[in-house]
Design a protein around this motif. Structure first.
Motif, PDB file in Angstrom:
ATOM      1  N   TYR A   8       0.832  -1.209   0.000  1.00 31.81           N
ATOM      2  CA  TYR A   8       0.000   0.000   0.000  1.00 31.81           C
ATOM      3  C   TYR A   8       0.866   1.259   0.000  1.00 31.81           C
ATOM      4  CZ  TYR A   8      -4.147  -2.808   1.229  1.00 31.81           C
ATOM      5  OH  TYR A   8      -5.174  -3.699   1.230  1.00 31.81           O
ATOM      6  N   VAL A   9       1.940   1.240   0.785  1.00 32.87           N
ATOM      7  CA  VAL A   9       2.810   2.413   0.887  1.00 32.87           C
ATOM      8  C   VAL A   9       3.444   2.730  -0.460  1.00 32.87           C
ATOM      9  CG1 VAL A   9       4.970   3.270   1.850  1.00 32.87           C
ATOM     10  CG2 VAL A   9       3.283   2.209   3.344  1.00 32.87           C
ATOM     11  N   TRP A  10       4.039   1.700  -1.102  1.00 38.11           N
ATOM     12  CA  TRP A  10       4.723   1.953  -2.372  1.00 38.11           C
ATOM     13  C   TRP A  10       3.741   2.368  -3.459  1.00 38.11           C
ATOM     14  CZ3 TRP A  10       9.272   3.138  -1.478  1.00 38.11           C
ATOM     15  CH2 TRP A  10      10.123   2.405  -0.647  1.00 38.11           C
ATOM     16  N   ASP A  11       2.545   1.761  -3.475  1.00 35.47           N
ATOM     17  CA  ASP A  11       1.572   2.090  -4.511  1.00 35.47           C
ATOM     18  C   ASP A  11       0.853   3.407  -4.238  1.00 35.47           C
ATOM     19  OD1 ASP A  11       2.116  -0.184  -5.946  1.00 35.47           O
ATOM     20  OD2 ASP A  11       0.553  -1.381  -4.995  1.00 35.47           O
ATOM     21  N   GLY A  12       0.563   3.683  -2.958  1.00 38.65           N
ATOM     22  CA  GLY A  12      -0.278   4.828  -2.628  1.00 38.65           C
ATOM     23  C   GLY A  12       0.461   6.089  -2.251  1.00 38.65           C
ATOM     24  N   CYS A  13       1.447   5.995  -1.346  1.00 37.41           N
ATOM     25  CA  CYS A  13       2.109   7.200  -0.848  1.00 37.41           C
ATOM     26  C   CYS A  13       2.893   7.917  -1.944  1.00 37.41           C
ATOM     27  CB  CYS A  13       3.038   6.846   0.310  1.00 37.41           C
ATOM     28  SG  CYS A  13       2.171   6.343   1.812  1.00 37.41           S
ATOM     29  N   LEU A 180      11.468   4.314  -9.299  1.00 39.30           N
ATOM     30  CA  LEU A 180      10.599   3.506 -10.158  1.00 39.30           C
ATOM     31  C   LEU A 180       9.131   3.871  -9.942  1.00 39.30           C
ATOM     32  CD1 LEU A 180      10.533   1.135 -12.206  1.00 39.30           C
ATOM     33  CD2 LEU A 180      10.198  -0.393 -10.258  1.00 39.30           C
ATOM     34  N   SER A 181       8.750   4.124  -8.702  1.00 42.52           N
ATOM     35  CA  SER A 181       7.371   4.528  -8.415  1.00 42.52           C
ATOM     36  C   SER A 181       7.039   5.852  -9.095  1.00 42.52           C
ATOM     37  CB  SER A 181       7.161   4.649  -6.902  1.00 42.52           C
ATOM     38  OG  SER A 181       7.321   3.415  -6.265  1.00 42.52           O
ATOM     39  N   HIS A 182       7.992   6.777  -9.109  1.00 38.97           N
ATOM     40  CA  HIS A 182       7.764   8.060  -9.781  1.00 38.97           C
ATOM     41  C   HIS A 182       7.615   7.860 -11.290  1.00 38.97           C
ATOM     42  CE1 HIS A 182       7.942  12.422 -10.296  1.00 38.97           C
ATOM     43  NE2 HIS A 182       8.760  12.213 -11.302  1.00 38.97           N
ATOM     44  N   SER A 189       2.757   3.896 -16.266  1.00 35.19           N
ATOM     45  CA  SER A 189       3.251   2.539 -16.518  1.00 35.19           C
ATOM     46  C   SER A 189       3.035   1.659 -15.290  1.00 35.19           C
ATOM     47  CB  SER A 189       4.742   2.585 -16.878  1.00 35.19           C
ATOM     48  OG  SER A 189       4.971   3.411 -18.004  1.00 35.19           O
ATOM     49  N   ARG A 190       3.359   0.375 -15.438  1.00 33.67           N
ATOM     50  CA  ARG A 190       3.188  -0.590 -14.342  1.00 33.67           C
ATOM     51  C   ARG A 190       4.434  -1.467 -14.216  1.00 33.67           C
ATOM     52  NH1 ARG A 190      -2.153  -1.766 -13.140  1.00 33.67           N
ATOM     53  NH2 ARG A 190      -1.290  -3.127 -11.535  1.00 33.67           N
ATOM     54  N   PHE A 191       5.603  -0.837 -14.239  1.00 32.84           N
ATOM     55  CA  PHE A 191       6.830  -1.605 -14.091  1.00 32.84           C
ATOM     56  C   PHE A 191       6.876  -2.220 -12.695  1.00 32.84           C
ATOM     57  CE2 PHE A 191       8.067   1.621 -17.300  1.00 32.84           C
ATOM     58  CZ  PHE A 191       8.408   0.764 -18.325  1.00 32.84           C
ATOM     59  N   GLN A 192       7.204  -3.496 -12.621  1.00 30.59           N
ATOM     60  CA  GLN A 192       7.216  -4.220 -11.369  1.00 30.59           C
ATOM     61  C   GLN A 192       8.527  -3.982 -10.612  1.00 30.59           C
ATOM     62  OE1 GLN A 192       4.479  -5.970 -10.244  1.00 30.59           O
ATOM     63  NE2 GLN A 192       3.551  -5.026 -12.061  1.00 30.59           N
ATOM     64  N   VAL A 193       8.447  -4.088  -9.284  1.00 27.28           N
ATOM     65  CA  VAL A 193       9.646  -3.985  -8.459  1.00 27.28           C
ATOM     66  C   VAL A 193      10.394  -5.308  -8.559  1.00 27.28           C
ATOM     67  CG1 VAL A 193      10.532  -3.612  -6.129  1.00 27.28           C
ATOM     68  CG2 VAL A 193       8.511  -2.365  -6.907  1.00 27.28           C
ATOM     69  N   ALA A 232       7.279   7.263 -26.870  1.00 22.83           N
ATOM     70  CA  ALA A 232       6.830   6.996 -25.498  1.00 22.83           C
ATOM     71  C   ALA A 232       7.192   5.588 -25.048  1.00 22.83           C
ATOM     72  CB  ALA A 232       5.326   7.221 -25.389  1.00 22.83           C
ATOM     73  N   GLU A 233       7.421   4.695 -26.005  1.00 24.28           N
ATOM     74  CA  GLU A 233       7.812   3.337 -25.653  1.00 24.28           C
ATOM     75  C   GLU A 233       9.170   3.284 -24.945  1.00 24.28           C
ATOM     76  OE1 GLU A 233       7.773   1.038 -29.194  1.00 24.28           O
ATOM     77  OE2 GLU A 233       5.621   1.304 -29.573  1.00 24.28           O
ATOM     78  N   TYR A 234       9.958   4.345 -25.112  1.00 29.00           N
ATOM     79  CA  TYR A 234      11.291   4.367 -24.526  1.00 29.00           C
ATOM     80  C   TYR A 234      11.300   4.967 -23.114  1.00 29.00           C
ATOM     81  CZ  TYR A 234      12.760   3.207 -29.226  1.00 29.00           C
ATOM     82  OH  TYR A 234      12.921   2.583 -30.441  1.00 29.00           O
ATOM     83  N   LEU A 235      10.126   5.292 -22.588  1.00 26.31           N
ATOM     84  CA  LEU A 235      10.030   5.767 -21.212  1.00 26.31           C
ATOM     85  C   LEU A 235      10.042   4.555 -20.279  1.00 26.31           C
ATOM     86  CD1 LEU A 235       7.334   8.551 -21.728  1.00 26.31           C
ATOM     87  CD2 LEU A 235       9.777   8.882 -21.252  1.00 26.31           C
ATOM     88  N   ARG A 236      11.196   3.950 -20.174  1.00 29.25           N
ATOM     89  CA  ARG A 236      11.342   2.721 -19.390  1.00 29.25           C
ATOM     90  C   ARG A 236      12.733   2.705 -18.760  1.00 29.25           C
ATOM     91  NH1 ARG A 236      11.222  -0.584 -25.086  1.00 29.25           N
ATOM     92  NH2 ARG A 236      13.340  -0.056 -25.784  1.00 29.25           N
ATOM     93  N   PRO A 237      12.898   1.976 -17.662  1.00 27.74           N
ATOM     94  CA  PRO A 237      14.181   1.982 -16.958  1.00 27.74           C
ATOM     95  C   PRO A 237      15.352   1.529 -17.813  1.00 27.74           C
ATOM     96  CG  PRO A 237      12.467   1.004 -15.585  1.00 27.74           C
ATOM     97  CD  PRO A 237      11.869   1.179 -16.944  1.00 27.74           C
ATOM     98  N   THR A 238      15.117   0.544 -18.681  1.00 31.94           N
ATOM     99  CA  THR A 238      16.219  -0.001 -19.478  1.00 31.94           C
ATOM    100  C   THR A 238      16.681   0.969 -20.556  1.00 31.94           C
ATOM    101  OG1 THR A 238      14.560  -1.127 -20.842  1.00 31.94           O
ATOM    102  CG2 THR A 238      15.624  -2.413 -19.095  1.00 31.94           C
TER     103      THR A 238
END
Length: 291
Positions: A8-13, A180-182, A189-193, A232-238
């Protein structure tokens, strides 16, 4: 540790616009909490794990309490103060997290069944809950790694005390998760931890780049590519945080930030100077001269 509250903290705060330092404190409290959101870590324990000063932690917790994310109740052990009892606002955390997860089924969460008004923190004796865990919370501050039966506040101080240092890898991972949350919040996006999403972020943090610089690169890249379906496809961590790209992106983002973060449509609209164009001729005679 409540994995439910941590999620909840990582998703909500983070999605609520909370400062990164406050999100990290909420995450630490969630790590110590039961599923009902009750915990009692000491200020020193939180400060040690996050690498921050105790006064900074106290100020941030006071702000979190004012904003309704938690409540705290002071305890006393004999003639001295013991660690506070904190209760996280489970309902608010759940609502903030679920507002970011449109496909979540809130009816399946038992957090909504909790009535915070029925809890009286003054009647809670956290010292009794340590029987199963083998430690006394009033001594350890809720930190299971502390197993001493002797209260550290009343022991004699060593002649050469050494300040406890936070685990650098824990700090780096927490900061990477916030970045990553930001990214998820900013780009939708929905990049997983997971290792794939975090490895490049953690690598740049180890090199000395800051979370604030990474957040600025995310904001800049979103403004630059967000309206372009292909880019926009390149807005990713990699893409954003690999070593061959990030320094250049950071340089461009710094200039963009210094310019006041203009919108993409206003880029390149610098006034062009025409060397053949002159201004109006001033025909006024200065004072003291004859016409």
């Amino acid at each position: 540790m409540s994995t439910k509250l941590t999620g909840y903290v990582w998703d909500g705060c983070a999605a609520s616009g909370m400062k990164l330092s406050s999100v990290a404190i909420m995450a630490r409290l969630a790590d110590f909490s039961s599923d009902e959101g009750v915990c009692w870590p000491s200020i020193e324990t939180i400060a040690r794990q996050l690498g921050a000063g105790p006064s900074t932690i106290r100020t941030a917790i006071a702000k979190l309490e004012k904003d309704g994310w938690l409540t705290r109740t002071q305890r006393r052990n004999g003639n001295r103060n013991a660690s506070n009892v904190y209760r996280l606002n489970v309902a608010k955390l759940q609502a903030a997290a679920f507002s970011q997860l449109s496909d979540s089924d809130t009816s399946k969460s038992d957090a909504s069944k909790f009535d915070a008004s029925k809890f009286d923190a003054s009647k809670t004796d956290p010292s009794k809950s340590g029987k199963n865990g083998g430690f006394d919370p009033s001594e350890s501050g809720g930190d299971p790694s502390v197993k001493s039966k002797q209260d550290p506040q009343v022991t004699s101080k060593p002649s050469c005390p050494v300040a406890a240092q936070p685990d650098p890898e824990v700090v780096i991972t927490d900061q990477a998760i916030l970045v990553l949350s930001h990214l998820n919040q900013t780009t939708g996006s929905r990049f997983q931890v997971c290792k794939t999403s975090l490895e490049h972020i953690r690598a740049r943090l180890r090199e000395g780049f800051t979370p604030e610089e990474m957040v600025m690169v995310i904001d800049y890249s979103k403004e630059k590519w967000g309206a372009d379906i292909k880019m926009a496809e390149y807005l990713r961590p990699t893409t954003l945080f690999i070593p061959s790209n990030f320094p250049g992106y950071l340089q461009s983002a710094t200039r963009w930030d210094s310019a006041g973060r203009p919108e993409r449509k206003d880029w390149g609209r610098a006034r062009k100077h025409d060397p053949m164009k002159f201004g109006p001729v001033d025909t006024k005679i200065p004072e003291g001269f004859r016409g």
